[in-house]
Every structure is written in structure tokens, then in C-alpha cells.
Enzyme design. Structure first.
Site, mmCIF file in Angstrom:
data_model
loop_
_atom_site.group_PDB
_atom_site.id
_atom_site.type_symbol
_atom_site.label_atom_id
_atom_site.label_comp_id
_atom_site.label_asym_id
_atom_site.label_seq_id
_atom_site.Cartn_x
_atom_site.Cartn_y
_atom_site.Cartn_z
ATOM 1 N N ASP A 259 0.858 -1.198 0.000
ATOM 2 C CA ASP A 259 0.000 0.000 0.000
ATOM 3 C C ASP A 259 0.891 1.244 0.000
ATOM 4 O OD1 ASP A 259 -2.456 -1.428 0.173
ATOM 5 O OD2 ASP A 259 -2.024 -1.828 2.282
ATOM 6 N N LYS B 179 -0.342 10.082 1.023
ATOM 7 C CA LYS B 179 -0.317 11.355 1.769
ATOM 8 C C LYS B 179 0.903 11.397 2.691
ATOM 9 C CE LYS B 179 -5.245 12.083 1.762
ATOM 10 N NZ LYS B 179 -6.451 11.569 2.360
ATOM 11 N N ARG C 92 -2.255 -9.843 -8.833
ATOM 12 C CA ARG C 92 -3.550 -9.274 -9.193
ATOM 13 C C ARG C 92 -3.484 -7.744 -9.247
ATOM 14 N NH1 ARG C 92 -8.618 -11.687 -7.769
ATOM 15 N NH2 ARG C 92 -10.196 -10.136 -7.315
ATOM 16 N N GLU D 265 -0.894 -5.849 -9.791
ATOM 17 C CA GLU D 265 -0.113 -5.433 -10.957
ATOM 18 C C GLU D 265 -0.985 -5.440 -12.216
ATOM 19 O OE1 GLU D 265 2.955 -8.245 -11.853
ATOM 20 O OE2 GLU D 265 3.199 -7.431 -13.847
HETATM 21 C C1 LIG Z 1 -2.005 -3.152 -2.589
HETATM 22 S S1 LIG Z 1 -2.255 -4.708 -1.871
HETATM 23 C C2 LIG Z 1 -1.211 -5.753 -2.880
HETATM 24 C C3 LIG Z 1 -1.562 -7.204 -2.761
HETATM 25 C C4 LIG Z 1 -0.714 -8.183 -3.583
HETATM 26 N N1 LIG Z 1 0.661 -8.183 -3.135
HETATM 27 C C5 LIG Z 1 -0.787 -7.857 -5.059
HETATM 28 O O1 LIG Z 1 0.222 -7.383 -5.612
HETATM 29 O O2 LIG Z 1 -1.849 -8.080 -5.672
HETATM 30 C C6 LIG Z 1 -1.337 -4.615 -0.330
HETATM 31 C C7 LIG Z 1 -1.590 -5.802 0.586
HETATM 32 O O3 LIG Z 1 -0.784 -5.684 1.755
HETATM 33 C C8 LIG Z 1 -1.555 -6.109 2.875
HETATM 34 N N2 LIG Z 1 -0.954 -5.508 4.090
HETATM 35 C C9 LIG Z 1 -1.052 -4.224 4.495
HETATM 36 N N3 LIG Z 1 -0.398 -4.048 5.658
HETATM 37 C C10 LIG Z 1 0.149 -5.269 5.980
HETATM 38 C C11 LIG Z 1 0.921 -5.728 7.077
HETATM 39 N N4 LIG Z 1 1.289 -4.903 8.071
HETATM 40 N N5 LIG Z 1 1.281 -7.026 7.098
HETATM 41 C C12 LIG Z 1 0.924 -7.869 6.087
HETATM 42 N N6 LIG Z 1 0.191 -7.478 5.023
HETATM 43 C C13 LIG Z 1 -0.201 -6.191 4.967
HETATM 44 C C14 LIG Z 1 -2.960 -5.617 2.561
HETATM 45 O O4 LIG Z 1 -3.960 -6.304 3.291
HETATM 46 C C15 LIG Z 1 -3.042 -5.888 1.070
HETATM 47 O O5 LIG Z 1 -3.525 -7.192 0.787
#
Ligand SMILES: C[S@@+](CC[C@H](N)C(=O)[O-])C[C@H]1O[C@@H](n2cnc3c(N)ncnc32)[C@H](O)[C@@H]1O
Length: 235
Positions: A136, A140, A211, A213
Site C-alpha cells: 500500500d 499522503k 492481481r 499489478e
Molecule cells: C495493494 S495490496 C497488494 C496485494 C498483492 N501483493 C498484489 O500485488 O496483488 C497490499 C496488501 O498488503 C496487505 N498488508 C497491508 N499491511 C500489511 C501488514 N502490516 N502485514 C501484512 N500485510 C499487509 C494488505 O492487506 C493488502 O492485501
């Protein structure tokens, strides 16, 4: 190791649950999750020798695996490697379980919570590879401290990664990309393997798509793929 109060106070930013699981996925979740899931004990520590039934050649970690397509593909392509995924989002874990069921994978374990808690519980020099794919971006400025690629988390990763272990990171967000490179360059224990734009604009053949990407590509956002190496320790 963090103490219990710090662990309880830790926050995952973002969703833990979205839509309710469909009936079949819910049933698969109930069937597989108990044997796949990793729990930390009360003090936040982990009995590492109970993680796998066998002694895997290598252990890899994927942080924030989303719906698990990359993790499942890596597990299928590397049957001698054990892969642990950390993902607090239950619908994501359910997505991974659907892949595990469909592909009959038996080299995956899951920590359904904040990867930072799990990494804190790992012993030194444990991982042979780690993935952080499309974390993520928290665009901001006041949210930058939520970014998973941070000086503190890289310090933990450098502790738990073996000499010459690979850390793969991808993002489609320009500002986060610059931030990631800066954080890694500030850490003397990592080095960036980079032969130029041909390399960082293209996934290698052993780097399955995710997904997120694919979603970015559909709206015309290109991604950057970075591989860093945990330098060998001076013994
Ligand atoms: C933008 S998504 C990308 C998901 C996947 N890697 C993809 O490329 O499709 C970011 C993922 O990181 C997870 N996430 C956020 N903070 C996390 C944390 N502290 N520990 C593990 N996963 C986390 C979110 O739940 C989310 O599924």
C-alpha cells in the site's frame, strides 16, 4: 522481541475483512485454515521447529500477498521451498486457500495478521527470500509512516534474512518507488541488483504476476520490479 503491550498496540492500516466469503470459499477456509495457520504464543514468540512437518531446503516469506496468486505460483514452481505468507485481510487469505485447494499445494503456511509481528518472532538468518509486492503506497505525507518499507522494517528483514538472500519489491507508484530505493540505499546491509531500466521495468521469468499489478496495467500504470540482496555478513 517486542513486549506484549507493544504487540497488542500494533495497528494494521487497511481492511481486515471485505465482502463476506462465498459459501464454497468459506467452507474451504474452515477446512484448510486450521492446519495452514501460524500462531504466535502469548509473548509473541514462535516455535520455529513446529512450522513445517519436514525440513525445507529454504524458507521464503511474502508480506501482504493479497489474494495469493503470486505466492501460490511460487509454491507450485518451487516444491522444495516452504513459503510463509502474511496477510491480515481474511478475503485475501481465503483467495490463497482457493489456490491451495485447486493446485493441491502443501508447502505453504499463513500468518493472518501484521507481518511486522511475525517478522519480530523469526530467528536470525532464517529466510532465503522475501517478497513485498505492491505494498500500500500511503501517498499522503502524513501517512508515510504507515509504509511497510521503512528503515525499521528493513532492519528487521536484514536480521532475519540469510547472507545473499533476495528481497524482491515491486510497485506501480512513482513516489513510493523513489522512497523504497532511498530506504534500501540508506541500509548498508542491502545492495540493489540493477543492470538498468530493462531490468527494473520487466519481471523476470521466475516472478509471477500479481492481481494488483494486472489492475495497474489495465489503467496504464507501469510497474517497477526491484531485487535487493542481503549482503554477506562479515564473520
Ligand atoms: C495493494 S495490496 C497488494 C496485494 C498483492 N501483493 C498484489 O500485488 O496483488 C497490499 C496488501 O498488503 C496487505 N498488508 C497491508 N499491511 C500489511 C501488514 N502490516 N502485514 C501484512 N500485510 C499487509 C494488505 O492487506 C493488502 O492485501
Amino acid at each position: 522481541m517486542k513486549n506484549l503491550e507493544q504487540i497488542k498496540g500494533s495497528r494494521v492500516y487497511g481492511r481486515r475483512q471485505g465482502k463476506s466469503l462465498r459459501k464454497a470459499s468459506g467452507e474451504r477456509f474452515d477446512k484448510y485454515f486450521p492446519e495452514l495457520s501460524i500462531n504466535l504464543n502469548e509473548e509473541g514468540s514462535l516455535a520455529v521447529d513446529t512450522l513445517f512437518d519436514h525440513n525445507p531446503e529454504q524458507v521464503w516469506l511474502e508480506i501482504g500477498f493479497g489474494k495469493g496468486e503470486h505466492l501460490a505460483a511460487q509454491a507450485q514452481n518451487n516444491p522444495n521451498v516452504a513459503i510463509i505468507g502474511c496477510e491480515p485481510f481474511i478475503n485475501g487469505v481465503s483467495g490463497l486457500i482457493d489456490h491451495i485447494d485447486r493446485q493441491q499445494l502443501n508447502n505453504i503456511r499463513v500468518y493472518m495478521d501484521d507481518a511486522r509481528l511475525f517478522m519480530d518472532a523469526l530467528p536470525n538468518e532464517f529466510l532465503s527470500r522475501a517478497f513485498i509486492l505492491f505494498p500500500d503506497p500511503w501517498p499522503k505525507k502524513r501517512h508515510h509512516k504507515r509504509r511497510i518499507v521503512s528503515a525499521g522494517n528493513l532492519k528487521v528483514l536484514s536480521r532475519i534474512m540469510k547472507d545473499n538472500a533476495e528481497l524482491r519489491i515491486a510497485t506501480d507508484h512513482h513516489d513510493y518507488c523513489r522512497w523504497i530505493i532511498a530506504r534500501l540505499m540508506e541500509n548498508p546491509e542491502f545492495t540493489w541488483v540493477c543492470d538498468g531500466p530493462d531490468q527494473w521495468h520487466k519481471r523476470s521469468d521466475d516472478w509471477p504476476a500479481t492481481r494488483y499489478e494486472s489492475k495497474a496495467l489495465k489503467v496504464g500504470r507501469k510497474s517497477t520490479y526491484m531485487t535487493f540482496i542481503r549482503k554477506a555478513r562479515l564473520k
